[in-house]
Every structure is written in structure tokens, then in C-alpha cells.
Design a protein around this motif. Sequence first.
Motif, PDB file in Angstrom:
ATOM      1  N   LYS A  21      88.679  48.955  61.281  1.00 34.19           N
ATOM      2  CA  LYS A  21      87.871  48.486  62.402  1.00 34.19           C
ATOM      3  C   LYS A  21      86.920  49.589  62.855  1.00 34.19           C
ATOM      4  CE  LYS A  21      91.298  45.238  64.239  1.00 34.19           C
ATOM      5  NZ  LYS A  21      92.091  44.842  65.422  1.00 34.19           N
ATOM      6  N   ARG A  22      85.737  49.172  63.270  1.00 36.91           N
ATOM      7  CA  ARG A  22      84.752  50.157  63.701  1.00 36.91           C
ATOM      8  C   ARG A  22      84.816  50.348  65.212  1.00 36.91           C
ATOM      9  NH1 ARG A  22      80.893  47.263  66.028  1.00 36.91           N
ATOM     10  NH2 ARG A  22      80.533  45.106  65.364  1.00 36.91           N
ATOM     11  N   ALA A  23      84.134  51.365  65.681  1.00 31.44           N
ATOM     12  CA  ALA A  23      84.130  51.697  67.103  1.00 31.44           C
ATOM     13  C   ALA A  23      83.396  50.635  67.919  1.00 31.44           C
ATOM     14  CB  ALA A  23      83.484  53.061  67.319  1.00 31.44           C
ATOM     15  N   PHE A  24      83.877  50.421  69.114  1.00 32.13           N
ATOM     16  CA  PHE A  24      83.295  49.456  70.056  1.00 32.13           C
ATOM     17  C   PHE A  24      81.973  50.010  70.584  1.00 32.13           C
ATOM     18  CE2 PHE A  24      82.808  46.917  73.820  1.00 32.13           C
ATOM     19  CZ  PHE A  24      83.533  45.756  73.598  1.00 32.13           C
ATOM     20  N   THR A  25      80.940  49.160  70.646  1.00 33.56           N
ATOM     21  CA  THR A  25      79.620  49.586  71.110  1.00 33.56           C
ATOM     22  C   THR A  25      79.141  48.708  72.259  1.00 33.56           C
ATOM     23  OG1 THR A  25      78.384  48.115  69.640  1.00 33.56           O
ATOM     24  CG2 THR A  25      79.057  50.284  68.740  1.00 33.56           C
TER      25      THR A  25
ATOM     26  N   GLY B 238      84.162  46.324  80.375  1.00 33.96           N
ATOM     27  CA  GLY B 238      83.248  47.108  79.559  1.00 33.96           C
ATOM     28  C   GLY B 238      83.504  48.599  79.617  1.00 33.96           C
ATOM     29  N   ASP B 239      83.729  49.134  80.824  1.00 31.85           N
ATOM     30  CA  ASP B 239      83.946  50.580  80.974  1.00 31.85           C
ATOM     31  C   ASP B 239      85.152  51.067  80.170  1.00 31.85           C
ATOM     32  OD1 ASP B 239      81.831  51.193  82.672  1.00 31.85           O
ATOM     33  OD2 ASP B 239      82.951  50.681  84.470  1.00 31.85           O
ATOM     34  N   TRP B 240      86.117  50.192  79.964  1.00 32.55           N
ATOM     35  CA  TRP B 240      87.353  50.583  79.305  1.00 32.55           C
ATOM     36  C   TRP B 240      87.205  50.621  77.788  1.00 32.55           C
ATOM     37  CZ3 TRP B 240      92.269  50.129  82.366  1.00 32.55           C
ATOM     38  CH2 TRP B 240      92.021  49.897  83.703  1.00 32.55           C
ATOM     39  N   GLN B 241      86.077  50.108  77.279  1.00 38.24           N
ATOM     40  CA  GLN B 241      85.893  50.048  75.825  1.00 38.24           C
ATOM     41  C   GLN B 241      84.642  50.779  75.341  1.00 38.24           C
ATOM     42  OE1 GLN B 241      88.241  48.999  73.932  1.00 38.24           O
ATOM     43  NE2 GLN B 241      89.506  48.147  75.574  1.00 38.24           N
ATOM     44  N   VAL B 242      83.549  50.696  76.087  1.00 38.42           N
ATOM     45  CA  VAL B 242      82.292  51.318  75.641  1.00 38.42           C
ATOM     46  C   VAL B 242      82.440  52.826  75.517  1.00 38.42           C
ATOM     47  CG1 VAL B 242      79.904  51.800  76.307  1.00 38.42           C
ATOM     48  CG2 VAL B 242      80.803  49.462  76.488  1.00 38.42           C
ATOM     49  N   TYR B 243      83.051  53.480  76.497  1.00 32.89           N
ATOM     50  CA  TYR B 243      83.155  54.942  76.465  1.00 32.89           C
ATOM     51  C   TYR B 243      84.165  55.434  75.422  1.00 32.89           C
ATOM     52  CZ  TYR B 243      80.801  53.861  80.828  1.00 32.89           C
ATOM     53  OH  TYR B 243      79.952  53.320  81.766  1.00 32.89           O
ATOM     54  N   PRO B 244      85.353  54.832  75.296  1.00 33.61           N
ATOM     55  CA  PRO B 244      86.242  55.229  74.194  1.00 33.61           C
ATOM     56  C   PRO B 244      85.599  55.001  72.823  1.00 33.61           C
ATOM     57  CG  PRO B 244      87.499  54.066  75.848  1.00 33.61           C
ATOM     58  CD  PRO B 244      86.052  53.916  76.227  1.00 33.61           C
ATOM     59  N   GLY B 245      84.772  53.953  72.722  1.00 27.86           N
ATOM     60  CA  GLY B 245      84.085  53.717  71.469  1.00 27.86           C
ATOM     61  C   GLY B 245      83.109  54.820  71.115  1.00 27.86           C
ATOM     62  N   ALA B 246      82.656  55.573  72.124  1.00 27.83           N
ATOM     63  CA  ALA B 246      81.720  56.676  71.906  1.00 27.83           C
ATOM     64  C   ALA B 246      82.419  58.034  71.879  1.00 27.83           C
ATOM     65  CB  ALA B 246      80.649  56.666  73.000  1.00 27.83           C
TER      66      ALA B 246
END
Length: 725
Positions: free
Chosen positions: A34-38, A486-494
Amino acid sequence: MLPSRSRCPFASVGLLALVTALLAPAPTVEAGEKRAFTIEDLYRVVYVPEFALSPDGRWIAYVKRERDLPRGKQYEDIWLLPASGGEPRRLTHSPERSESSLAWSPDGRFLAFVAEKEEKDQIWLLPMEGGEPYTVTDIATGAEDLLFSPDGRSIAFTSEVYPECGADDACNREIDEKREKGPLKAHVADRLFYRHWTRWWDGKVPHVLVLDLETRQVRDLTPERSGPPQFYLWSPRSYAFSPDGRRFAFQQNPGPPEELAWSTNDDLFVVPLSGDAPARDITADNPAYDGTPRFSPDGSLIAYRRQRQPGYESDEYELAVRAVDGGEERILTAHFDNWVDDFAWFPDGEALLFLAEEHGATPLYRVPLNGGPLEKIVEHATIDSFAIAPDGKTVYAVRRAIAEPPEIWAYDLTGGSPRRLTFHNAKLEREVDIRPAERLWLPGAGDYQVECFLIKPHDFDPSRKYPLILNVHGGPQSQWADAFRGDWQVYPGAGYIVAFPNPTGSTGYGQAFTAAISRDWGGRVYRDVMRVADSLEKLPYVDKDRMGAMGWSYGGYMMNWLLGHTTRFKAIATMMGLFDLRSFYGATEELWFPEWDLGGRPWDSPLYERFNPARFADRMQTPTLVITGELDYRVPYTQGLQLFTALQRRGVPSRLIVFPEAGHWPGWYEMALYYTAHLDWFHRWLGGGGPPWSVEDFAANRVFDTETGKRIDRAGSEEAPPSER
């Protein structure tokens, strides 16, 4: 008999011939692949903002919300799902408008909803046996929050009307047209509460109206209401029909209009629909809030939520019942120490089901009417909404968790396993790394622990050190819940670790813990946040020299307080935050909030100065991102302007983003710039991943071609996107 039909360009069909939207299976992807969340993935998430169970319990109608980030479009269409499970089917396809406020007729033959027609929200009926939806209203003031009468002959709804007009549509229309088309635009007010959230009232007041479906006549059920009602975030409907259709219950503040800005006293009123008697206040004995009435199945009782403390919007919400015709109030949750958010009667009338806030979750409890012990019968991370089947054996719910986008589920109360009924996000779940959370209990400022959600980044390696972002929630009396955001996924994805603590003032940990923040805004909760940061920086995979912080509303206030009291954070982002408490008081609308939480008014309470971030502006030196909205009447955007001015004059690196059309919450598309700006800011100062495009390009609409939906090639520009730098 139903009125003649006014046709509309919806694509729709009934149950006998529905357009089937197949959920095509996606190729299986192993977890490690799986790829990173964007940011773009966030806008692929499908949401279910509301659903309605048919009277016979066989069907679930729901609104499916989809977003097209490149084209800047949001679609909300109605879908139908067998309650037993199966393929969901689309009932409406209306790209240029959204449907909401679903309500089944009691016989199940029609589904009512609200959708725009000629720039006003109107009531539509969809025949469930086949045919196109058609309008049954054409009112100048619009409609929302629909409720069928038990006999199916009328629909109650709310509309913002001029009190002198009430349900007289011609009167309302004439005043509106003169205001909208005339050469002068001005607001005139003679008392407080002249505006609310994002709108000026300009003499209008929300009333409850009722539409006769045969005659199309509309009458006003709340003609005495002369001031705006109280507004509580995500509150359940504030009115109800009795099961026999003879009476109507609603809530409103009984006090004089000039006191509404600082009063939280809503009462419950019951009025006969025959019109032969005035509305009767049945909770006049409680000077605090009483609301969200629900008649028992036999019509003899009314259940409702209530509070004990006048003027305190964050007092504990209790569940109470009393006889419709009078009698003593009984508190069903007197020994339950957390808030009741919503509730419903079981069909047999012997018990109620309520949604609670508890330890970062929202479980469902059963409470017997006879006063027996509470029973937790549905426990999941977050339940957004629910409905009980007519036989009382199944509960349907929209649920989500930090690593689980929202879907509809069924819970068998007789002991079976929960069943997932929709799979709109299944493809995204298989392709993208949606990060789970760990729950930590960390030392607080006293002899108690603070619960904290911790989300680690994509491809986490425990031998590495990562930048961390600590996010303080708003409210302040609310909770970070185990819910997809969104905040819980966008930043960990980066590549960031994110931490979401529930410090002093949070709900779900007992009312005393919630109440402890009042009149101590910069005290114990600040010490909690600092103690949590102490624990987090000791984690072996956290880089203590690359810690940032962010917050919204009260969370924004806490960021502004941190700016004047610590330099441990290398970057701060403050959104819609309070900076100068004195000027905030003079421009906000719900005065009951600061008057309770800050101990009075600025001229008779020293707390406005004691806990005023502006007083410590001379100490501020942390690089700060400031975001605000011009239509924010809760925390006026000038609070952000004042902070930015202070930072700039002190030479502190800072950036200001103002959304001209945003209120206290930016709209869904504006949020894409919000995430972009945060990733850019934390990339700049903490060294984690950056956004997929520049803030400047996205703010100038230079990222997507809204016609084709494709990315604009910026290779020839002076500044390439951050991902290409």
C-alpha cells in the motif's frame, strides 16, 4: 391525495427499476504494498452524512457524498440499500445540486428530501414505486430538517422567516426581494445575537412550519418565536409529532429576545395541532437547557436531553422523561457521568437507546424506562448516526474509526456479529495505507492520566526518528475521538508522527474533568499539554528537536498561548484561534460561552486579561502559520489578523491565510489548501514531507484544470511544485 407534480432534471427511478451502480471489485493489494496517504486520497473518500430506515425496516435510504478535487465539485445523491445487505442502488443523479434531510412517508411509498430549486432549498417527494421526484414547495425562505406526520398527510420543517410574516410566503418574498435587489446593503440591529456562525439574521428567525401535502398550504407552528434559537453543534432534531398526530413538541428559549445572547435556557413546548389551544411549556421548572423531544411509542411520555446549570453550554447532557400531560421529571442517566448526544425509543417503549461520549469513543447504551442498569450494547470507535429496526432486534449505524472510513453497518442485538452493508471505500482501503492509532495514557498536570491517540507514519521504522505534530482539539469541551479524519492521515502519509491528546476540558472522561477547564483556560490544560509533550519527546522514535503543534478554535487559542509561554515547539499552526480575549468578547455572538468560561464580562472578570495570549505577544518567537475565515462570527477573523500583525512586527516568521467565504470551518475545497499549507509549513520548519503542490499555486487555482480534471503542467514556471524541488 398528493398535489400535481412540478418536474425537475433529476435522473431517478423507483424500486421497480433502479439504476444499479455495481461496486466493482478491486485487485487485492498486500498491506506492505500500500502506498502513502495523500491529500488527493482524502478527496477519494466517500461519506455517508445521513441515512433513513424505511418504516417496514426493509430499506435504507442514504446520502452518498463524493468529491472531485480537480474539478472542485461535490456530489450528494440518494442511494438505496436493502437492510438485509446487497448492492446499493442510486435513486438520484443531480450533478448540480445536493440532496439532504431524508424522510420516509409512514407508508413507505414516498421519500421526502431537500434539494435546491431556483437557488432555494425546497421539499421534494420521490415515489418509491417508480417515477421522478417532484417539488411540493416553492417558498422564498427555503426548507430543511424534514419530518413526516404520523398520518403522512403533512411534513414539518424549519425555515428562516420574518416574524411579522410567519408562514405568509408572499410577505417573506417581498421583504427578501427588496433587500436583495435594492441599491443599499446594510445590517441594522437593536439587540445582540444579530448574527450567528456565518450569517446575519437581518430580522429573520427560524420557525417550524408544517406543509399540508394535499392543499400545499403552510402554517406556522411557532408563531411566538421572535428571536433566533440556540444552536448546539450536531444537535438532534428539535421537534417531534406525537404518535397519534394530535400534538407537536418543540424546543425554544422562553426568555425575552434581548437576553438570548447570554441564555442557554431552552424549554420544551407542546401544542395541539388542532390549533384550539396555545403551546404549553412543560419544562418551565428547569432554568437550564431542555431539548430534542421524542414521544414514547404510546404517546404518553416525552424523552429529552437536559442540563442542570443555566448559562453553561457544556454542562452534562442527561436523558430525562416526563408525562406529556404533566408529572415529575425522571432522570434516566443520573448515574452516568458523560454526555448523552442523541437517543431513540425502542419500539416496545420499555427502554431507550442513547449515544454517548466516552473515552474517545461514542458507544450506544440501552437504558430501561423503569430505571434499571445501563447496558452498553454497541461499542465501536465512532458511531455517527443510528436507527433501530421496527422489531427492536437490529441497530443500523454509520460508523468509522481512525483507520476506517465511514460506512453503514448493521448490529444484531440478539448476539450476531456486526455486518458491513456498504463498501464505498473498499478500493481505497485496499490501495492506500490508512494508518491506525495507538492509545497512550500519559501523565497529566495532576494525579490523573491524559489519553492520547498516536499515529505513526507510513513505512514506520522504529529505529528512525521522526518529526511530531501535537494537535490540541477545539471546543474546548469536546474530545478527540477514534474517528476517520483528514489530519490523522494526511500528515502520517507525509512522514510525520501525529499526537491527539484529550487534556483537561475534554468530554468523555467524567463531567468534573470537562468542567475543570472553565475559568482556567491557560492553566491546567496548558500544563497537561506540556506534560504530554514531555512524554512524547521521550519516545525513542520521536525527534524532540523537530516537534510542532497545531490547533483549531480553542486549540488555536492554546497555540497562541503556547507562543507566549514556550519555545519547545519549532513550528506552530493556529486556526480560527482566539488571540485577544477582550476584543473577542465584543465581536462574538454566543456570549453565554465566554461569560461562563471566563467568569463574566471583560469589565468585571480579571480572567480576560489573565489568560489573554495578546498580553504575552512580546515573548512570541516560534514560526507560525495563521489561518482564518472572514465569515467566522464565532471567533472573528480579526483575531487572526491581530496575531499576524504582532508576529510580523516582532520579526517572527509567519504566514497568514484568510478564506473570504469560510466561517469557523472552511469548506471542503478550502480544506485542501488548509492541508497544503500545513504540510508546507511543517516541511519548512520540521523537515518532514511537503505538499504535492505549492501553497501559492493552489491558492491561485493553478494546480488543476477544472474542465479536464488534469494537473496543470507547471514545469515552465519559475517555481516547481515542492515534490519536484
